[in-house]
Design a protein around this motif. Structure first.
Motif, PDB file in Angstrom:
ATOM      1  N   SER A   1       0.840  -1.192   0.000  1.00  0.00           N
ATOM      2  CA  SER A   1       0.000   0.000   0.000  1.00  0.00           C
ATOM      3  C   SER A   1       0.879   1.247   0.000  1.00  0.00           C
ATOM      4  O   SER A   1       1.888   1.292   0.694  1.00  0.00           O
ATOM      5  N   GLY A   2       0.524   2.203  -0.801  1.00  0.00           N
ATOM      6  CA  GLY A   2       1.270   3.464  -0.859  1.00  0.00           C
ATOM      7  C   GLY A   2       2.451   3.417  -1.791  1.00  0.00           C
ATOM      8  O   GLY A   2       3.234   4.354  -1.855  1.00  0.00           O
ATOM      9  N   SER A   3       2.546   2.347  -2.581  1.00  0.00           N
ATOM     10  CA  SER A   3       3.717   2.244  -3.464  1.00  0.00           C
ATOM     11  C   SER A   3       3.506   2.937  -4.795  1.00  0.00           C
ATOM     12  O   SER A   3       4.420   3.002  -5.615  1.00  0.00           O
ATOM     13  N   GLY A   4       2.316   3.417  -5.015  1.00  0.00           N
ATOM     14  CA  GLY A   4       2.071   4.202  -6.230  1.00  0.00           C
ATOM     15  C   GLY A   4       1.286   3.473  -7.290  1.00  0.00           C
ATOM     16  O   GLY A   4       1.187   3.922  -8.434  1.00  0.00           O
ATOM     17  N   LYS A   5       0.668   2.349  -6.926  1.00  0.00           N
ATOM     18  CA  LYS A   5      -0.061   1.531  -7.916  1.00  0.00           C
ATOM     19  C   LYS A   5      -1.261   2.287  -8.489  1.00  0.00           C
ATOM     20  O   LYS A   5      -1.459   2.346  -9.702  1.00  0.00           O
ATOM     21  N   THR A   6      -2.068   2.854  -7.576  1.00  0.00           N
ATOM     22  CA  THR A   6      -3.269   3.568  -8.032  1.00  0.00           C
ATOM     23  C   THR A   6      -2.889   4.776  -8.874  1.00  0.00           C
ATOM     24  O   THR A   6      -3.522   5.052  -9.898  1.00  0.00           O
ATOM     25  N   THR A   7      -1.827   5.442  -8.443  1.00  0.00           N
ATOM     26  CA  THR A   7      -1.370   6.603  -9.206  1.00  0.00           C
ATOM     27  C   THR A   7      -0.997   6.171 -10.617  1.00  0.00           C
ATOM     28  O   THR A   7      -1.372   6.827 -11.593  1.00  0.00           O
ATOM     29  N   LEU A   8      -0.306   5.044 -10.717  1.00  0.00           N
ATOM     30  CA  LEU A   8       0.068   4.537 -12.030  1.00  0.00           C
ATOM     31  C   LEU A   8      -1.167   4.284 -12.883  1.00  0.00           C
ATOM     32  O   LEU A   8      -1.262   4.700 -14.043  1.00  0.00           O
TER      33      LEU A   8
ATOM     34  N   LEU B   1     -12.611  10.492  -7.244  1.00  0.00           N
ATOM     35  CA  LEU B   1     -12.854   9.061  -7.144  1.00  0.00           C
ATOM     36  C   LEU B   1     -12.342   8.485  -5.832  1.00  0.00           C
ATOM     37  O   LEU B   1     -12.871   7.512  -5.321  1.00  0.00           O
ATOM     38  N   ARG B   2     -11.310   9.115  -5.293  1.00  0.00           N
ATOM     39  CA  ARG B   2     -10.785   8.642  -4.005  1.00  0.00           C
ATOM     40  C   ARG B   2     -11.702   9.005  -2.865  1.00  0.00           C
ATOM     41  O   ARG B   2     -11.628   8.452  -1.791  1.00  0.00           O
ATOM     42  N   SER B   3     -12.593  10.040  -3.112  1.00  0.00           N
ATOM     43  CA  SER B   3     -13.455  10.511  -2.019  1.00  0.00           C
ATOM     44  C   SER B   3     -14.531   9.474  -1.712  1.00  0.00           C
ATOM     45  O   SER B   3     -14.932   8.697  -2.560  1.00  0.00           O
TER      46      SER B   3
END
Ligand code: ADP
Length: 781
Positions: A40-47, A778-780
């Motif tokens: 978690s927090g490794s940047g997957k969603t951002t990618l 979308l994160r909200s």
């Protein structure tokens, strides 16, 4: 084929910088199942968001089918999301107020697919994910697995090249997860699937390639792909949400909160209601005034006096002359009264012109000639002087009012008047129409007189005395005392005596003077006004015909006193100096002028009035200003005055009511703002599906549009319903039926105003919504 080259993306919060993507380079095949694994927090969603065009990269490049996205505009990204990418989220991100089929169709709405095609494709997609039976359900009537299937169907509906899945099974139990994974695996046969997960077991089992991620960097790649140089085959179809679709979408949203919407619409419709009621009332009152007034006043005479007020010549004050400093001198100002007074040149031609007026428009015309008759009567063998017009009766205030009325009516003053001459005897007769015969007969001959009493059969004691009769106040006199009463008019030459000084004085009256007169008049009837509405414009006392005046003038025109008076500027009876006007009056009073001092034209009815005015206007056509004849139309003055008053009151009331409209506008703004907050997720979803900023604005504008139209219609309907009780209350108070009348045009305009105002009030929050960052939205939760 999708290629990431040295992608970087960092977030700055305060002083801390998070490198969510730190020099990421990956190439994807057109068809494979890639699992991105990482803590978690490794940047997957951002990618995923960057690849899907929901978020922008800071540097590097994203190459789609050989096309660099470096120079992509906002709308290109929108189109890219809509055409090429399908998203599947961990929390499904379905729009809860839309049915399942509508959720699936949403993306196609944006790409302008026809309704039937949309439905067919949505059905196909739902069949593919095994939800055919549930299409008319709402998202919240489904299990988690089913919801995710809907989300997958939605992502598939537009047949995207790339399917991006963010922890698609994160919220599902193992068994359901397996099913969903199988489904995704199936789908990856036709396209590229990139799935973010932190579940290595699932990745191992289903994916064809695993990319490990840590701290925004690719740790390892199980099946890297080294692409060959690729030709740019990239094509985009730009997206657009139609107004109609925006309205449909917002309508379904509004329908989920009926209570709140109705309440808001009602609150904001109060302004419309009050304006509508004010307009309905003023509308109705104006109509009442117009009809009663014009009915009552249409037959009011159009008056032509020797002097008229010319409103057009009353010059306005020069604005530049405001706040003048002390210049050390004063300026002589012209006489404004005189300026605005117009001398009407009533000449024989004009009198002839008036005579030729069409009797169908004005059958009754009266003329005042300013003549003072030399009258005698005999009672009990005694000759007495008689006056039809007593000098003054009283000086009470009612006299002022009476005088006002009489000004236009009687040139001879209180106590006598000339009744109108009827042009066509077979048509309306002024006397018979407005007066009731109490005793005797109607006048026929030129020398026939009538005695006019007031509404209550009363007659001023001075009038009676002036007729040579005795009377006490309160006494009841028989009509017979008047009917048949004879008077004689003495010619000037017999009446006046010339003194050696050249002055004239009335001679001593005598029996022979009475007997020698050949002009005998007789009261033939007693009349009184018919009712309150009749045109009882004759003053109480004796009323006689214009033929009589003309007859006397004809006789006296050549008399000695008239000839003498014509020669001098001094009054031949008093010796006083006179100006031109006074001389004219003097000549008129002794019968030296045939020109009337005033003419009154009684239009036959409401419609004839305009014809009469047209006729009078025609005389003035092409004439110089000083030669024009200006007439006075009393009814017009009265109606326009009340009309102006009513308009003033209406304006003030509407202005007050408008305040509540502004209040409702603010309220709608707040409501839309709340709606924007509530629908943040939806905004994100719409954007993920390729909605432009404009489309988002459109969705919220549509919502306020619906609200505005709704509250406008509600307001108008309520106002229309209120008209009935208001009218029955008014009827019981004033006896006026159906006063309040809502003009349909006003109603339409009010609905329009309500719509425009609410849209204005809601537009700002709508713009705010459009600016929301899709990834954040979308994160909200
Ligand atoms: P993952 O999906 O692997 O959990 P994310 O892509 O969500 O990781 O986040 C990567 C890093 O970027 C995290 O440290 C997160 O705190 C940060 N991050 C993500 N979105 C934002 C944002 N909008 N603002 C600031 N930091 C963010």
């Amino acid at each position: 084929m999708l290629q990431l080259k040295d992608l970087r993306k960092s977030y700055h919060v305060g002083d801390t910088v998070t490198h969510a993507l730190d020099d990421v380079s990956i190439s994807f095949r057109n068809q494979e199942f890639v699992a991105i694994l990482g803590p978690s927090g490794s940047g997957k969603t951002t990618l995923l968001n960057v690849v899907g065009g929901l978020d922008r990269y800071d540097s590097g490049d994203l190459i789609i089918n050989g096309k660099s996205t470096k120079n992509f505009k906002e709308t290109d990204w929108d189109a890219y999301r809509n055409n090429s990418v399908g998203f599947v989220f961990q929390n499904y991100n379905l729009i809860s107020h839309l049915s399942i089929i509508a959720n699936v169709e949403l993306g196609m709405n944006l790409s302008g697919v026809s309704a039937t095609e949309r439905h067919k494709r949505a059905m196909d997609a739902l069949t593919q994910v095994g939800l055919k039976e549930h299409i008319s359900k709402n998202p919240n009537q489904l299990s988690g697995g089913q919801m995710q299937r809907v989300a997958i169907a939605r992502a598939l509906a537009n047949d995207p090249d790339i399917l991006l899945c963010d922890e698609p099974t994160g919220a599902l139990d193992t068994e359901t997860s397996e099913q969903i994974m199988k489904l995704i695996k199936e789908l990856s046969k036709d396209r590229l699937v990139v799935m973010v997960t932190h579940n290595p077991k699932l990745a191992q089992e289903y994916a064809t390639r695993i990319v490990n991620f840590q701290d925004g960097k690719v740790l390892n790649d199980s099946n890297p792909f080294i692409p060959k140089e690729e030709k740019d085959t990239f094509k985009l179809k730009h997206t657009k949400m139609s107004y109609w679709n925006a309205i449909k979408l917002s309508f379904t949203n509004i329908m989920t909160k009926k209570g709140r919407t109705t309440l808001t619409a009602f609150a904001s419709s109060i302004g419309i209601i009050s304006i509508a009621v004010v307009l309905a009332l003023s509308n109705g009152f104006q109509k009442q005034i117009d009809t009663t007034m014009s009915k009552a006043l249409a037959k009011y005479p159009v008056t032509i006096n020797q002097t008229a007020t010319d409103a057009s010549s009353v010059t306005d004050r020069d604005e530049s002359e405001k706040n003048v400093k002390n210049r050390g001198y004063l300026t002589v100002e012209k006489d404004k009264m005189q300026e605005s007074t117009h001398q009407n040149k009533i000449n024989p031609e004009y009198v002839n012109y008036i005579k030729k007026i069409n009797p169908n428009y004005a059958n009754n015309i009266s003329y005042q000639r300013g003549i003072n008759m030399n009258l005698l009567t005999r009672s009990k063998n005694k000759i007495k002087r008689v006056q039809f017009s007593p000098i003054s009766t009283s000086s009470d205030s009612s006299q002022a009012a009476a005088q006002m009325r009489m000004q236009a009516i009687s040139a001879t003053g209180l106590g006598s008047s000339v009744f109108p001459t009827t042009l066509n005897s077979s048509k309306s007769n002024f006397l018979k129409e407005n007066y009731q015969l109490l005793s005797g007969a109607w006048p026929h001959k030129a020398t026939d007189l009538v005695l006019v009493t007031d509404n209550e059969n009363k007659l001023n004691i001075n009038i009676i005395k002036n007729l040579g009769l005795k009377a006490k106040a309160g006494e009841k006199l028989n009509y017979q005392k008047f009917v048949g009463k004879k008077f004689k008019v003495v010619d000037n030459d017999d009446y006046y005596q010339k003194l050696p000084t050249g002055m004239f004085i009335p001679q001593k009256i005598s029996n022979s003077m009475y007997d020698n007169s050949k002009t005998q008049m007789q009261i033939v009837g007693v009349i009184r006004p018919k009712d309150e509405n009749s045109m009882a414009l004759l003053s109480s006392g004796i009323a006689y015909s214009d033929q009589l005046s003309q007859k006397i003038i004809k006789k006296n025109k050549k008399s000695e006193i008239v000839r003498a008076q014509k020669k001098t500027e001094q009054n031949v009876m008093t010796g006083q100096d006179m100006n031109a006007r006074e001389k004219k009056q003097m000549l008129q009073s002794i019968g030296g002028s045939t020109i009337p001092t005033s003419i009154m034209i009684y239009p036959n009815d409401f419609d004839a009035k305009d014809k009469v005015l047209d006729y009078l206007d025609r005389w003035n056509q092409g004439k110089k200003k000083k030669d024009k004849i200006i007439y006075t139309d009393m009814s017009r003055a009265v109606t326009s005055m009340t009309g102006g008053l009513l308009n003033g009151v209406t304006t003030v009331l509407v202005a007050f009511a408008a305040i509540s409209l502004v209040t409702s506008m603010i309220m709608i703004g707040i409501l839309t703002y709340t709606s924007v907050l509530e629908r943040t997720k939806e905004i994100g979803i719409l954007k993920a599906l390729g909605a432009r900023k404009k489309d988002i604005t459109r969705v919220f504008d549509a919502e306020t549009f619906i609200l505005g139209v709704f509250s406008g219609i509600l307001g108008v309907v309520v106002a229309w319903l209120l008209v009935f009780p208001i009218n029955s209350i008014l009827y019981s108070i004033t006896d006026l039926a159906n006063v309040a009348q809502l003009n349909p045009i006003h109603a339409l305009i009010l609905i329009l105003i309500s719509t425009v105002l609410t849209m204005v009030g809601g537009h700002l929050p709508a713009r705010m919504a459009a600016k929301k960052d899709a990834a954040i939205a979308l994160r909200s939760e």
